[in-house]
Design a protein around this motif. Structure first.
Motif, PDB file in Angstrom:
ATOM      1  N   GLU A  59       0.939  -1.266   0.102  1.00 27.50           N
ATOM      2  CA  GLU A  59      -0.073  -0.080   0.087  1.00 27.50           C
ATOM      3  C   GLU A  59       0.793   1.367   0.128  1.00 27.50           C
ATOM      4  N   SER A  60       1.911   1.127   0.478  1.00 26.88           N
ATOM      5  CA  SER A  60       2.821   2.520   0.566  1.00 26.88           C
ATOM      6  C   SER A  60       3.168   3.068  -0.517  1.00 26.88           C
ATOM      7  N   ILE A  61       3.242   2.248  -1.727  1.00 22.18           N
ATOM      8  CA  ILE A  61       3.639   2.615  -2.938  1.00 22.18           C
ATOM      9  C   ILE A  61       2.482   2.298  -4.057  1.00 22.18           C
ATOM     10  N   GLY A  62       1.498   1.841  -3.549  1.00 19.85           N
ATOM     11  CA  GLY A  62       0.388   1.631  -4.344  1.00 19.85           C
ATOM     12  C   GLY A  62       0.371   0.353  -5.657  1.00 19.85           C
ATOM     13  N   ILE A  63       1.449  -0.366  -5.490  1.00 20.32           N
ATOM     14  CA  ILE A  63       1.428  -1.296  -6.539  1.00 20.32           C
ATOM     15  C   ILE A  63       1.911  -2.661  -6.031  1.00 20.32           C
ATOM     16  N   ASN A  64       1.551  -3.776  -6.678  1.00 23.57           N
ATOM     17  CA  ASN A  64       2.119  -4.971  -6.461  1.00 23.57           C
ATOM     18  C   ASN A  64       3.542  -5.217  -7.064  1.00 23.57           C
ATOM     19  N   PRO A  65       4.644  -5.184  -6.602  1.00 19.93           N
ATOM     20  CA  PRO A  65       5.878  -5.358  -7.313  1.00 19.93           C
ATOM     21  C   PRO A  65       5.895  -6.791  -8.024  1.00 19.93           C
ATOM     22  N   LEU A  66       5.064  -7.664  -7.957  1.00 20.65           N
ATOM     23  CA  LEU A  66       5.139  -9.010  -8.772  1.00 20.65           C
ATOM     24  C   LEU A  66       4.400  -8.475 -10.040  1.00 20.65           C
ATOM     25  N   ALA A  67       3.196  -7.596  -9.806  1.00 18.87           N
ATOM     26  CA  ALA A  67       2.750  -7.153 -11.273  1.00 18.87           C
ATOM     27  C   ALA A  67       3.362  -6.163 -11.909  1.00 18.87           C
ATOM     28  N   PHE A  68       4.349  -5.319 -10.890  1.00 22.30           N
ATOM     29  CA  PHE A  68       4.978  -4.187 -11.937  1.00 22.30           C
ATOM     30  C   PHE A  68       6.218  -5.130 -12.738  1.00 22.30           C
ATOM     31  N   ALA A  69       6.674  -6.126 -12.457  1.00 20.33           N
ATOM     32  CA  ALA A  69       7.500  -6.666 -13.338  1.00 20.33           C
ATOM     33  C   ALA A  69       7.121  -6.654 -14.768  1.00 20.33           C
ATOM     34  N   ARG A  70       5.767  -7.185 -14.561  1.00 23.00           N
ATOM     35  CA  ARG A  70       5.259  -7.565 -15.979  1.00 23.00           C
ATOM     36  C   ARG A  70       4.322  -6.610 -16.626  1.00 23.00           C
ATOM     37  N   HIS A  71       4.341  -5.513 -16.085  1.00 23.15           N
ATOM     38  CA  HIS A  71       3.198  -4.328 -16.456  1.00 23.15           C
ATOM     39  C   HIS A  71       3.842  -3.557 -17.403  1.00 23.15           C
ATOM     40  N   PHE A  72       3.535  -3.106 -18.556  1.00 20.42           N
ATOM     41  CA  PHE A  72       3.957  -2.290 -19.531  1.00 20.42           C
ATOM     42  C   PHE A  72       3.080  -1.034 -19.831  1.00 20.42           C
ATOM     43  N   ASP A  73       3.437   0.071 -19.861  1.00 20.22           N
ATOM     44  CA  ASP A  73       2.359   1.261 -20.037  1.00 20.22           C
ATOM     45  C   ASP A  73       2.479   1.616 -21.514  1.00 20.22           C
ATOM     46  N   TYR A  74       1.539   1.277 -22.295  1.00 20.60           N
ATOM     47  CA  TYR A  74       1.665   1.539 -23.686  1.00 20.60           C
ATOM     48  C   TYR A  74       1.093   2.946 -23.946  1.00 20.60           C
TER      49      TYR A  74
END
Length: 334
Positions: A59-74
């Motif tokens: 919650e402190s940074i609002g993301i799931n680092p596991l999801a971040f690894a595979r998330h790409f902003d198009y």
């Protein structure tokens, strides 16, 4: 995030500065853009990946680092005068992040997260990045690696409460990065203002389980030495929450070294070898190894697959960096 009305007010309030920087065309286009829609990654074939639990959300940074690894902003596609522009919107913010049970660190970040979003485009795309500085009393900027005009180079400060629009063509294909370029640059980067910028080749690479791994350090007492290190923002996160992958699946790692104050770091995987595509600038591998040396801002594509199940470690081979937080596991499953 800011909406179109907020942006219009900011543009009017900063029109003299935009005129000075030669951004009148870009500014006017934002106000009259039509056809805004989300872009789907149509070129890439998505491979199946193991399910990721929502219980690991930080919650402190609002993301799931596991999801971040595979998330790409198009980004989003805006159509202007018959041309498509890929638009990204980011805010510089000041946010506390709990690095571990004992340390809370004040970050300067983008959209409330460290690292910033992983921007992704295809070579030849027209890129527009609307950058709004809401971080407080400091000036910031965004400097993109790659090829662009001088007035888009991101070395001029964007004052708090101001907006700047970066616009350029995405080239060349490869793995790039972006970061704040306001002095002292080491401090702005080490406090969190950095991210990855991937430009895909016109013909996409073969399907793979793709993920981003960004190595970085935290100077928590402002002595220009790192006390903690991390992959994708949080020390030791992937030790406690290993990255699940499938056995025999091709894995494509986009690895970036953003560790300031340490001149070099390596990246090493246990019990395996990987193919190296240096800076992502080749379509065929240049070497095979299990450890690669990277200076600050160096980045590569690494490809591998695991023939056995189990948990396999990855980390820099500078053991102090690894032991102070930059270490994780791949959890290889049938």
């Amino acid at each position: 995030m800011f909406n179109s009305q907020d942006l219009t007010k900011l543009i009017k309030g900063n029109r003299r500065q935009f005129l000075k920087w030669g951004l009148v065309t870009g500014v006017g286009a934002v106000g009259t853009a039509v056809g805004l829609k989300a872009l789907q990654p149509t070129q890439r074939k998505i491979v199946p990946i193991p399910e990721i639990s929502d219980t690991t959300k930080i919650e402190s940074i609002g993301i799931n680092p596991l999801a971040f690894a595979r998330h790409f902003d198009y980004g989003k596609i805006i159509e202007e005068n018959g041309r498509k522009i890929r638009e990204f919107r980011v805010e510089a913010r000041t946010t506390p992040v709990k690095l571990n049970e004992a340390v809370t660190f004040i970050t300067w970040n983008l959209n409330g997260q460290v690292p910033g979003p992983t921007f992704r485009a295809t070579e030849g795309d027209r890129i527009r990045v609307i950058f709004y500085n809401k971080a407080g009393g400091h000036s910031h900027s965004l400097h993109f690696h790659g090829i662009h005009e001088a007035n888009m180079d991101g070395v001029r400060p964007v004052r708090n409460g101001s907006v700047f629009i970066y616009e350029f063509d995405a080239k060349p294909y490869g793995v790039h990065l972006y970061h704040c370029h306001i002095a002292p640059v080491t401090r702005h980067i080490s406090k969190g203002l950095y991210g990855m910028f991937i430009i895909d080749p016109p013909e996409p690479r073969p399907p793979a389980d793709e993920m981003v791994l960004i190595m970085a350090g935290y100077d928590i007492d402002d002595d220009q030495k790192n006390e903690l290190y991390a992959f994708n923002g949080l020390p030791d996160y992937y030790m406690h929450h290993p990255i699940p992958v499938w056995k025999d699946q091709l894995i494509r790692l986009y690895v970036l070294n953003m560790i300031e104050f340490d001149p070099v770091a390596t990246f090493h995987v246990h019990a395996n070898m990987f193919q190296v595509y240096r800076t992502g600038r080749t379509l065929t591998p240049t070497e095979e190894t299990d450890v690669i040396t990277m200076g600050t801002a160096e980045r590569h594509i690494l490809e591998l697959s695991y023939p056995y199940t189990g948990k396999f470690m990855f980390h820099p081979h500078q053991d102090l960096i690894a032991e102070e937080g930059c270490m994780g596991y791949f959890d290889v499953r049938e």
